[in-house]
Design an enzyme around this catalytic site. Structure first.
Site, short mmCIF file in Angstrom:
data_model
loop_
_atom_site.label_atom_id
_atom_site.label_comp_id
_atom_site.label_asym_id
_atom_site.label_seq_id
_atom_site.Cartn_x
_atom_site.Cartn_y
_atom_site.Cartn_z
N LYS A 32 37.54 31.80 54.67
CA LYS A 32 37.96 32.35 55.84
C LYS A 32 36.87 32.56 57.11
O LYS A 32 35.58 32.06 56.90
CB LYS A 32 37.96 33.90 55.39
CG LYS A 32 39.21 33.95 54.39
CD LYS A 32 39.32 35.78 53.98
CE LYS A 32 40.45 35.92 52.99
NZ LYS A 32 40.93 37.21 52.64
N TYR A 64 50.62 35.70 55.14
CA TYR A 64 50.52 37.03 54.47
C TYR A 64 51.72 37.92 54.58
O TYR A 64 51.69 39.22 54.29
CB TYR A 64 49.28 37.56 54.97
CG TYR A 64 47.74 37.35 54.59
CD1 TYR A 64 47.47 37.41 53.29
CD2 TYR A 64 47.17 36.72 55.17
CE1 TYR A 64 46.39 37.28 52.74
CE2 TYR A 64 45.63 36.40 54.78
CZ TYR A 64 45.55 36.43 53.40
OH TYR A 64 44.20 36.18 52.88
N ASN A 87 36.12 38.94 53.92
CA ASN A 87 35.73 38.73 52.59
C ASN A 87 35.62 37.27 52.15
O ASN A 87 35.81 37.02 50.83
CB ASN A 87 36.47 39.72 51.42
CG ASN A 87 38.03 39.41 51.47
OD1 ASN A 87 38.49 38.50 52.34
ND2 ASN A 87 38.80 40.06 50.74
N HIS A 94 40.03 33.26 50.15
CA HIS A 94 41.30 33.49 49.64
C HIS A 94 41.58 32.69 48.71
O HIS A 94 41.03 31.38 48.55
CB HIS A 94 42.54 33.40 50.67
CG HIS A 94 43.72 33.14 50.23
ND1 HIS A 94 44.42 34.41 49.70
CD2 HIS A 94 44.51 32.33 49.73
CE1 HIS A 94 45.61 33.81 49.28
NE2 HIS A 94 45.73 32.74 49.21
N GLU A 148 51.97 28.84 48.70
CA GLU A 148 50.91 28.70 49.54
C GLU A 148 50.48 27.25 49.96
O GLU A 148 49.95 26.90 50.88
CB GLU A 148 49.61 29.52 49.09
CG GLU A 148 49.87 30.95 49.04
CD GLU A 148 48.80 31.84 48.52
OE1 GLU A 148 47.75 31.47 48.15
OE2 GLU A 148 49.13 32.84 48.35
P1 RTP Z 1 43.11 37.22 49.24
O1 RTP Z 1 44.85 37.25 49.29
O2 RTP Z 1 42.82 37.25 50.86
O3 RTP Z 1 42.84 36.15 48.62
O4 RTP Z 1 42.78 38.60 48.75
P2 RTP Z 1 43.08 39.39 47.42
O5 RTP Z 1 44.27 38.65 46.93
O6 RTP Z 1 41.92 39.75 46.69
O7 RTP Z 1 43.70 40.68 48.12
P3 RTP Z 1 45.15 40.88 48.62
O8 RTP Z 1 45.43 42.26 47.90
O9 RTP Z 1 46.23 39.89 48.55
O10 RTP Z 1 44.83 41.37 50.05
C1 RTP Z 1 44.77 40.34 50.91
C2 RTP Z 1 43.58 40.56 52.03
O11 RTP Z 1 43.79 41.79 52.65
C3 RTP Z 1 42.58 42.55 52.89
N1 RTP Z 1 42.79 43.93 52.39
N2 RTP Z 1 42.33 45.03 53.03
N3 RTP Z 1 41.83 47.55 53.56
C4 RTP Z 1 42.48 47.51 52.47
O12 RTP Z 1 42.59 48.32 51.77
C5 RTP Z 1 42.70 45.87 52.25
N4 RTP Z 1 43.28 45.61 51.21
C6 RTP Z 1 43.42 44.14 51.16
C7 RTP Z 1 41.61 41.65 52.18
O13 RTP Z 1 40.63 40.94 53.25
C8 RTP Z 1 42.21 40.92 51.34
O14 RTP Z 1 41.60 39.66 50.99
MG MG Z 2 45.96 37.97 47.80
#
Ligand code: RTP
Ligand code: MG
Length: 142
Positions: free
Chosen positions: A11, A51, A114, A117, A128
């Site tokens: 990212k 997303y 973070n 991804h 994806e």
């Molecule tokens: P990613 O898709 O980016 O790999 O991350 P992830 O699976 O660990 O998390 P996901 O639930 O898919 O959420 C995508 C991205 O959204 C942001 N996020 N912010 N503020 C919040 O509660 C929150 N929750 C998610 C994070 O940057 C996450 O990587």
């Molecule tokens: Mg995710």
């Protein structure tokens, strides 16, 4: 475990920190092959589409703004159990909860910025990878 492909993104925060190489080293040391890669500054439309599953979530606008804030590096990782292996290397979404030694524990500043991804399932990986790469851009090892 089956040979799999997964979609990974370094990212904009991690690109800005100059840790692309350190993150690639972790993939390679874990036995994942980088079989496609490109640097992209995502457009609003590309980030929103990528997303789309989070469209109704309160953090969606911040997420899209962050993902379009600078260049990212998008890659396909291939290897045994690549989807879960990559998620393990990444650590928890919130770097405060990420296990020591994971990419997010070491390089991420916040749940928004973070570092990486990774696809979370075989179905996500398929969607994806196709979102960013044509078949001709993927170069598996011989
Ligand atoms: P990613 O898709 O980016 O790999 O991350 P992830 O699976 O660990 O998390 P996901 O639930 O898919 O959420 C995508 C991205 O959204 C942001 N996020 N912010 N503020 C919040 O509660 C929150 N929750 C998610 C994070 O940057 C996450 O990587
Ligand atoms: Mg995710």
């Amino acid at each position: 475990m089956a040979n799999e492909r997964t979609l990974s993104i370094i990212k904009p925060d991690a690109v800005a920190k100059n840790v692309i190489g350190e993150i690639y080293t972790r993939f390679e040391k874990a036995g994942l092959n980088i079989v496609a890669a490109k640097m992209m500054h995502l457009t609003q439309e590309q980030a929103e589409g990528f997303y789309a599953e989070h469209k109704e979530r309160p953090f969606f606008n911040d997420l899209v703004a962050f993902m379009t804030s600078g260049p990212a590096v998008v890659q396909v990782l291939e290897g045994e159990g690549a989807i879960l292996k990559n998620r393990d290397l990444m650590g928890a979404t919130n770097p405060k909860e990420a296990e020591a030694g994971t990419i997010r524990a070491d390089f991420a500043a916040s749940i928004d910025a973070n570092a990486v991804h990774g696809s979370d399932s075989a179905a996500s990986a398929e969607r994806e990878i196709a979102y960013f790469f044509n078949d001709s851009e993927i170069c598996p090892r011989g």
